[in-house]
Motif scaffolding. Structure first.
Motif, PDB file in Angstrom:
ATOM      1  N   GLN A 134       3.965   1.535  -1.140  1.00 38.54           N
ATOM      2  CA  GLN A 134       4.601   1.662  -2.451  1.00 38.54           C
ATOM      3  C   GLN A 134       3.606   2.166  -3.495  1.00 38.54           C
ATOM      4  O   GLN A 134       3.948   2.978  -4.355  1.00 38.54           O
ATOM      5  CB  GLN A 134       5.179   0.320  -2.893  1.00 38.54           C
ATOM      6  N   GLY A 135       2.373   1.667  -3.422  1.00 33.62           N
ATOM      7  CA  GLY A 135       1.340   2.117  -4.352  1.00 33.62           C
ATOM      8  C   GLY A 135       1.053   3.596  -4.191  1.00 33.62           C
ATOM      9  O   GLY A 135       0.883   4.322  -5.173  1.00 33.62           O
ATOM     10  N   LYS A 136       1.008   4.066  -2.941  1.00 36.65           N
ATOM     11  CA  LYS A 136       0.758   5.482  -2.688  1.00 36.65           C
ATOM     12  C   LYS A 136       1.916   6.337  -3.196  1.00 36.65           C
ATOM     13  O   LYS A 136       1.705   7.391  -3.797  1.00 36.65           O
ATOM     14  CB  LYS A 136       0.550   5.729  -1.197  1.00 36.65           C
ATOM     15  N   GLU A 137       3.154   5.885  -2.997  1.00 35.66           N
ATOM     16  CA  GLU A 137       4.326   6.619  -3.489  1.00 35.66           C
ATOM     17  C   GLU A 137       4.309   6.703  -5.008  1.00 35.66           C
ATOM     18  O   GLU A 137       4.627   7.757  -5.577  1.00 35.66           O
ATOM     19  CB  GLU A 137       5.615   5.944  -3.017  1.00 35.66           C
ATOM     20  N   GLN A 138       3.958   5.611  -5.670  1.00 30.48           N
ATOM     21  CA  GLN A 138       3.895   5.621  -7.126  1.00 30.48           C
ATOM     22  C   GLN A 138       2.791   6.558  -7.617  1.00 30.48           C
ATOM     23  O   GLN A 138       2.963   7.265  -8.608  1.00 30.48           O
ATOM     24  CB  GLN A 138       3.673   4.216  -7.662  1.00 30.48           C
ATOM     25  N   TYR A 139       1.675   6.566  -6.909  1.00 25.67           N
ATOM     26  CA  TYR A 139       0.564   7.447  -7.278  1.00 25.67           C
ATOM     27  C   TYR A 139       0.973   8.912  -7.153  1.00 25.67           C
ATOM     28  O   TYR A 139       0.703   9.718  -8.045  1.00 25.67           O
ATOM     29  CB  TYR A 139      -0.658   7.148  -6.406  1.00 25.67           C
ATOM     30  N   VAL A 140       1.639   9.245  -6.052  1.00 32.78           N
ATOM     31  CA  VAL A 140       2.087  10.632  -5.845  1.00 32.78           C
ATOM     32  C   VAL A 140       3.101  11.018  -6.919  1.00 32.78           C
ATOM     33  O   VAL A 140       3.041  12.115  -7.482  1.00 32.78           O
ATOM     34  CB  VAL A 140       2.672  10.808  -4.425  1.00 32.78           C
ATOM     35  N   ARG A 157       8.607  15.798  -4.387  1.00 36.12           N
ATOM     36  CA  ARG A 157       8.082  14.932  -3.334  1.00 36.12           C
ATOM     37  C   ARG A 157       8.642  15.347  -1.972  1.00 36.12           C
ATOM     38  O   ARG A 157       7.930  15.303  -0.968  1.00 36.12           O
ATOM     39  CB  ARG A 157       8.439  13.477  -3.637  1.00 36.12           C
ATOM     40  N   PHE A 189       3.341   9.797  -9.922  1.00 32.97           N
ATOM     41  CA  PHE A 189       2.609   9.943 -11.181  1.00 32.97           C
ATOM     42  C   PHE A 189       1.872  11.283 -11.230  1.00 32.97           C
ATOM     43  O   PHE A 189       1.892  11.974 -12.252  1.00 32.97           O
ATOM     44  CB  PHE A 189       1.626   8.777 -11.340  1.00 32.97           C
ATOM     45  N   GLU A 190       1.233  11.650 -10.132  1.00 33.48           N
ATOM     46  CA  GLU A 190       0.513  12.922 -10.079  1.00 33.48           C
ATOM     47  C   GLU A 190       1.474  14.098 -10.252  1.00 33.48           C
ATOM     48  O   GLU A 190       1.140  15.091 -10.907  1.00 33.48           O
ATOM     49  CB  GLU A 190      -0.264  13.057  -8.769  1.00 33.48           C
ATOM     50  N   ARG A 233       0.831  -1.209   0.000  1.00 31.95           N
ATOM     51  CA  ARG A 233       0.000   0.000   0.000  1.00 31.95           C
ATOM     52  C   ARG A 233       0.861   1.253   0.000  1.00 31.95           C
ATOM     53  O   ARG A 233       0.567   2.224  -0.697  1.00 31.95           O
ATOM     54  CB  ARG A 233      -0.918  -0.002   1.215  1.00 31.95           C
TER      55      ARG A 233
END
Length: 80
Positions: free
Chosen positions: A7-13, A29, A15-16, A5
């Protein structure tokens, strides 16, 4: 599961930030926490970090030096 979760949040941020036009996602970041994790606030406060700020100097062509594999006149003459 928590690690995935995170890692997914870091990738999402990341990407944004890329979609917002960040020139350096790592630097953006790092500063994002100072602006309550709001990308719009960061973009308004630090325009140099995004594409809307001052343009970075574009790299222009060659350095003016010959290529390492380019034949000189001497080398071309010797082959003939």
């Amino acid at each position: 599961m928590d690690e995935l979760r995170r890692q997914g949040k870091e990738q999402y941020v990341g990407f944004e930030l890329q979609m917002a036009g960040a020139r350096n996602v790592k630097a953006a970041r790092a500063l994002l926490a100072d602006y309550d994790n709001d990308i719009d606030k960061l973009k308004a406060a630090e325009p140099w970090l995004f594409g809307a700020g001052a343009a970075a100097p574009a790299q222009m062509g060659a350095t003016g030096l010959p290529n390492a594999g380019a034949a000189t006149d001497e080398g071309a003459t010797m082959r003939r």
